[in-house]
Design an enzyme around this catalytic site. Structure first.
Site, PDB file in Angstrom:
ATOM      1  N   ASP A   1      14.550 -42.240  80.497  1.00 20.90           N
ATOM      2  CA  ASP A   1      15.521 -43.300  80.770  1.00 20.90           C
ATOM      3  C   ASP A   1      15.169 -44.059  82.045  1.00 20.90           C
ATOM      4  O   ASP A   1      14.364 -43.596  82.868  1.00 20.90           O
ATOM      5  CB  ASP A   1      16.919 -42.666  80.889  1.00 20.90           C
ATOM      6  CG  ASP A   1      18.023 -43.596  80.411  1.00 20.90           C
ATOM      7  OD1 ASP A   1      17.814 -44.816  80.385  1.00 20.90           O
ATOM      8  OD2 ASP A   1      19.107 -43.076  80.068  1.00 20.90           O
TER       9      ASP A   1
ATOM     10  N   ASP B   1      22.680 -49.035  74.115  1.00 22.86           N
ATOM     11  CA  ASP B   1      23.760 -48.095  74.401  1.00 22.86           C
ATOM     12  C   ASP B   1      24.959 -48.378  73.525  1.00 22.86           C
ATOM     13  O   ASP B   1      25.899 -47.581  73.472  1.00 22.86           O
ATOM     14  CB  ASP B   1      24.189 -48.201  75.877  1.00 22.86           C
ATOM     15  CG  ASP B   1      23.390 -47.248  76.754  1.00 22.86           C
ATOM     16  OD1 ASP B   1      22.622 -46.442  76.202  1.00 22.86           O
ATOM     17  OD2 ASP B   1      23.540 -47.324  77.988  1.00 22.86           O
TER      18      ASP B   1
HETATM   19  C1  GLA Z   1      21.820 -44.362  79.781  1.00 23.70           C
HETATM   20  C2  GLA Z   1      21.304 -44.163  78.360  1.00 23.70           C
HETATM   21  C3  GLA Z   1      22.297 -43.336  77.589  1.00 23.70           C
HETATM   22  C4  GLA Z   1      22.494 -41.997  78.280  1.00 23.70           C
HETATM   23  C5  GLA Z   1      22.931 -42.235  79.716  1.00 23.70           C
HETATM   24  C6  GLA Z   1      22.966 -40.938  80.487  1.00 23.70           C
HETATM   25  O1  GLA Z   1      22.940 -45.175  79.789  1.00 23.70           O
HETATM   26  O2  GLA Z   1      21.057 -45.374  77.751  1.00 23.70           O
HETATM   27  O3  GLA Z   1      21.855 -43.128  76.263  1.00 23.70           O
HETATM   28  O4  GLA Z   1      21.294 -41.271  78.236  1.00 23.70           O
HETATM   29  O5  GLA Z   1      22.078 -43.125  80.400  1.00 23.70           O
HETATM   30  O6  GLA Z   1      23.342 -41.127  81.789  1.00 23.70           O
END
Ligand code: GLA
Length: 740
Positions: free
Chosen positions: A479, A549
Site C-alpha cells: 500500500d 477503496d
Molecule cells: C488503504 C487501502 C485499504 C486498506 C487501508 C488500510 O486505504 O486502500 O484497502 O488496506 O489502507 O489502512
C-alpha cells in the site's frame, strides 16, 4: 521485418501488423516525424509528406532556406529554443546558463529483440516475437552530449515503445531540465482527448473532450501516478466508437510524477508529449554518466477502442508483466480490512479463515494493523514486527495456522511510510522526507520515508524479507496511502534536490526488484489508497492492483469500466463487500455485488464469519461459479458494449470471450429501474458468427451472428413468481454463452 531503413533518404519506417510509423532525418540533421497511423507501403521516400510552404512571420532555419521553419515542421524529439515554439521534448542547461542545444543525427543501429532496462521496469521480449529495436544516435557538438532514441516495434500487438537515453561525453556537467520519453507530432487536431480522471474512491472516470487550441494536459506532481489523473490517455477521431474508427493510445511505464500533454498550435497541428513531469524534475548529468527515461507505449488501431484495449492487454501480458502470475489464475481471497479494520485478535481472524475454507475461498489476507501497536492509523508504520497483543504467538505461527487450515496467506505492508509514533522514527527521524526548519505536513497522520537513501531501502528489505520468510507468505498487498510534501532530501546536495521524486521512485523499484527476486512465488498486489498508483511500472512487479477503496458495486461499475480502457481485467482487484456499503451507504443485492467483482481478480471483503445462512449459501455458490469460469473472467477478451459514461449513465454491459470463442460471459448492470420500459435487446460482441451457442444453458440455440447483430431479447417482466423480478434498482444479469 518490422524496421525498414532507407539509407539514401535517411528514412525510418517502423511497421507493425496494421500500422506504420515513419520519420526522417531533416536537412538540418534533426529528426522529422512524417506519419503514424494505418499501415502504408514501404517506399524509399514520401515526398508528399514532406511538402512545405512559406509561413509568414516565423523564423527560418537559415537565410537560404526560407521555407525551412522549425515551428511548422513536425519533429520527432523536439529541441528547445531554435525556432520551434511548441513545448520541447527535452531541455538541457549548460554550465554557462545556455539552454540551447542542436542535436544532429549521427548514426543508427537495428537490433533483434528487446533488452530489459537495468534497475528499471521496462518492456521486454523473451519470446522471440519478431520484435526489433531501432536506436537513433544524435549528438550535440558543443556539449558533447549524445541522445539515443530507442524504438522497439512489437508487430503482433501494434505497439511501439519509445524512450531516450542521454549520455554525457563532455567534460562539464549539464542539467537536464526535462527529458520526456516520447513525442508524437500529428498533422491535424481533429481528435478527442480521452482521459481517465477522478479522485480517491472514484478513480478513472472517462472524460472525452475535443481538442482545442493551446495546451491541454493531465499530470501528477504528488509523487505517485495518482487517482486524480491516470497516465493512460487516448486520442480518438470524433466519430470513433468502441468498434470502429482511429484511436491512439499512450501510456508511460512509470509510477512517479508524469505528464501527458497535448498541444494544438495555430496551424491545427498537434504535439503529444509523454514522460516524467518536468515540473518536479531536474537531473545533474555528470561527464561519462547517462540518464535513461522511462519507456512510453504508443499504440494505434483503425478499429475502435475495444481493439485498442485488447491489443494493449495482450501486449502487457506478453511483454511487460514480470511476474509468473501474469497468465496464472489468481486465487479468490478474503481480506479482513472492511470486516474488522484495526479491531481484531487471533480468534476473530481464525473464525474468518475457517469460514473462508468452508466457502471455498482460497486465500486469507491480513490487512493493516498486525504490527507495532497499530490500533488506529496514527502509529507504528515502519515497525514491521508483529503486535503480540493481537497475535500472541507471532506472525509466523499465525500464518502456519492459516496454511494448516488449507488457505494461502497474504499480508499488508505500507513500506514507504513512517509514523512519528514508531521505533523507526525514534531511531531515524532524518529518514523522513522533509525540509529543514519547516513544519512537516501529515497525510493520514503519517509521513513519507526518503527512498532515495540506500539505507532506507536496505532497512525495509531486511524487515519485510524476514516477515515474508517467517510466514512463508503467498501474497503481499503493498500500500501507499499519502502523497509527498516538503520535497527535500537531507542526503542530496543543493543542486540535486529536484532529483528526489525520480530517485524516490527508483528506490521503490529497487525494493520491489529485490523482494520479487528473493520471493518469486509471491503474488504482489499494489495499492495506493485504492487505485492511486494504477500504472504500468507497478504492473511490471504487481500483476494485480487494488482498483479502488470504493467497494460499492454501483460505483465500481464506472471505475472498472473506465479502468478497462488501459488495463486488463486480471489487474483489477475486485471484492464483494457488505451492504449497506461502507463508503457510500448504498444497499445492493449480493448477486450484483458479485456480478461486478467477478470481472477482475475476485475476492470478499466483509465479515464472512457473521453471514446469514442464506448469504452463506449464496457465497458458496458464487465462489464455485467463479472457479468454474475464472479464466474467462480474468483473461477473456473484453468487449465493452454499453457505457455507463454515456446517455443517462444508467446501464453498463460488456462481455468477456475466451480465445476459442466457444465460451463467453456477458453482463448487464442496471442502476435504477424504470417502469413500463421499452423493449430491450443486448447485442453481444466477439462471438464467432458461424458458431451456435446456448445462453444460460437454455434449450434454444442461436448463431453468433444472430446474438451479435439482432441481439438477445431481455425480458423486463415480473412473471408473478417470487424472486422472478429481473429488473430492480442496482440489478444485474449474467449471461453464460456456450458453444453447442
Ligand atoms: C488503504 C487501502 C485499504 C486498506 C487501508 C488500510 O486505504 O486502500 O484497502 O488496506 O489502507 O489502512
Amino acid at each position: 521485418m518490422a524496421i525498414h531503413v532507407d539509407e539514401a533518404h535517411q528514412l525510418f519506417h517502423l511497421q507493425t501488423a496494421t500500422t506504420s510509423y515513419i520519420f526522417q532525418v531533416l536537412a538540418n540533421g534533426q529528426l522529422g516525424q512524417l506519419y503514424y497511423g494505418s499501415q502504408v507501403h514501404v517506399r524509399p521516400e514520401y515526398a508528399n509528406l514532406t511538402k512545405r510552404e512559406l509561413k509568414n512571420s516565423m523564423p527560418a532555419y537559415a537565410l537560404d532556406q526560407p521555407t525551412y521553419q522549425l515551428d511548422a515542421i513536425k519533429q520527432e524529439y523536439a529541441a528547445f529554443g531554435t525556432g520551434d515554439y511548441h513545448r520541447p521534448a527535452y531541455q538541457v542547461t549548460q554550465t554557462n546558463g545556455s539552454r540551447i542545444t542542436d542535436f544532429i543525427y549521427d548514426h543508427y543501429e537495428v537490433k533483434q529483440g528487446k533488452q530489459r532496462l537495468t534497475g528499471f521496469p521496462s518492456t521486454f521480449d523473451d519470446s522471440g516475437d519478431d520484435v526489433e529495436t531501432l536506436v537513433i544516435y544524435l549528438h550535440d557538438e558543443v556539449t558533447k552530449l549524445e541522445i539515443a532514441l530507442n524504438y522497439t516495434v512489437f508487430p503482433n500487438q501494434d505497439v511501439i515503445v519509445r524512450s531516450a537515453t542521454f549520455l554525457n561525453h563532455g567534460t562539464d556537467a549539464v542539467t537536464l531540465n526535462s527529458a520526456l520519453s516520447g513525442q508524437l507530432d500529428l498533422p491535424d487536431a481533429d481528435y478527442d482527448m480521452v482521459q481517465f480522471s477522478g479522485g480517491w474512491a472514484r478513480e478513472r472516470h472517462l472524460i472525452r473532450t475535443h481538442l482545442r487550441s493551446g495546451i491541454q494536459a493531465i499530470d501528477s506532481v504528488r509523487g505517485s501516478s495518482s487517482p486524480q489523473q491516470n497516465p493512460f490517455m487516448m486520442l480518438a477521431r470524433p466519430e470513433t466508437t468502441e468498434d470502429a474508427g482511429g484511436v491512439f493510445g499512450f501510456n508511460l511505464v512509470y509510477s512517479g510524477n508524469f505528464l501527458d500533454q497535448v498541444e494544438v498550435d495555430h496551424y491545427d497541428t498537434t504535439r503529444v508529449l509523454v514522460g516524467i513531469n518536468p515540473e518536479t524534475f531536474a537531473w545533474q548529468l555528470m561527464p561519462d554518466k547517462s540518464f535513461q527515461t522511462p519507456e512510453c507505449v504508443f499504440s494505434y488501431t483503425a478499429n475502435g477502442m475495444n481493439q485498442l484495449s485488447q491489443q494493449l492487454a495482450t501486449f502487457y501480458s506478453e511483454h511487460l508483466v514480470n511476474s509468473q502470475y501474469v497468465k496464472k489464475e489468481r486465487p479468490i481471497l478474503v481480506n479482513n480490512w472492511e470486516a474488522t479494520y484495526f479491531d481484531f485478535d487471533e480468534e476473530k481472524l481464525l473464525k474468518i479463515v475457517r469460514k473462508a475454507k468452508e466457502l471455498g475461498i482460497e486465500m486469507f489476507v491480513l490487512d493493516d494493523g498486525w504490527f507495532g501497536h497499530r490500533d488506529d492509523d496514527h502509529t507504528s508504520l515502519g515497525d514491521w514486527f508483529v503486535d503480540h497483543s493481537k497475535l500472541p504467538n507471532g506472525i509466523g505461527d499465525f500464518a502456519g495456522k492459516v496454511h494448516h487450515l488449507g488457505l494461502q496467506f497474504g499480508l499488508w505492508f505500507e513500506p514507504e511510510m513512517i509514523s512519528i509514533d514508531s521505533e523507526l522514527y525514534r531511531t531515524h527521524p532524518e529518514w523522513v522526507i522533509h525540509a529543514p526548519d519547516r513544519r512537516m505536513t501529515p497525510g493520514r497522520n503519517q509521513y513519507v520515508l526518503d527512498f532515495s537513501r540506500q539505507e532506507v531501502v536496505d532497512y525495509l528489505y531486511d524487515m519485510m524479507s524476514k516477515v515474508m520468510a517467517d510466514t512463508k507468505l503467498d501474497y503481499v498487498k503493498w500500500d501507499m496511502n499519502r502523497y509527498i510534501t516538503e520535497l527535500f532530501s537531507c542526503s542530496l546536495p543543493v543542486d540535486q534536490q529536484l532529483e528526489l521524486p525520480h530517485r524516490y521512485i527508483l528506490g521503490v523499484y529497487q525494493l520491489y526488484e529485490r523482494l520479487t527476486k528473493a520471493f518469486p512465488d509471491v503474488l504482489f498486489e499494489s495499492c495506493a489508497s485504492g487505485g492511486g498508483r494504477f500504472d504500468l511500472w507497478m504492473m511490471y512487479y504487481a500483476p494485480q492492483a487494488w482498483t479502488s477503496d470504493d467497494t460499492d458495486a454501483v460505483e465500481r461499475i464506472k471505475i472498472q469500466y473506465g479502468t478497462s480502457y488501459g488495463y486488463p481485467q486480471s489487474m483489477m482487484g475486485a471484492h464483494v463487500s457488505v451492504s449497506p456499503n461502507e463508503q457510500i451507504g448504498r444497499y445492493t443485492p449480493l448477486e450484483t455485488r458479485a456480478n461486478v467483482a467477478f470481472f477482475g481478480a475476485f475476492g470478499y471483503e466483509l465479515d464472512i464469519s457473521k453471514l446469514s445462512v442464506a448469504d452463506s449459501a449464496t457465497i458458496q455458490h458464487q465462489v464455485a461459479f467463479y472457479k468454474a469460469h475464472r479464466s474467462v473472467f480474468q483473461f477473456g477478451k473484453l468487449y465493452r458494449i454499453t457505457s455507463p459514461f454515456e446517455k443517462d449513465h444508467n446501464v453498463m454491459s460488456w462481455i468477456a470471450v475466451d480465445e476459442t470463442k466457444s465460451h463467453a460471459i456477458a453482463v448487464r448492470y442496471q442502476i435504477l429501474n424504470r417502469p413500463n420500459a421499452p423493449y430491450l435487446r443486448l447485442k453481444l460482441k466477439g462471438l464467432d458468427p458461424d458458431k451456435q451457442y446456448r445462453v444460460n444453458e437454455g434449450q434454444r440455440t442461436y448463431y453468433g451472428d444472430e446474438l451479435m447483430n439482432a441481439g438477445l431479447f431481455l425480458d423486463h417482466n415480473f412473471d408473478g413468481t417470487a424472486g422472478s423480478r429481473k429488473d430492480a434498482d442496482f440489478s444485474s444479469r449474467l449471461f453464460l454463452v456456450d458453444e453447442v
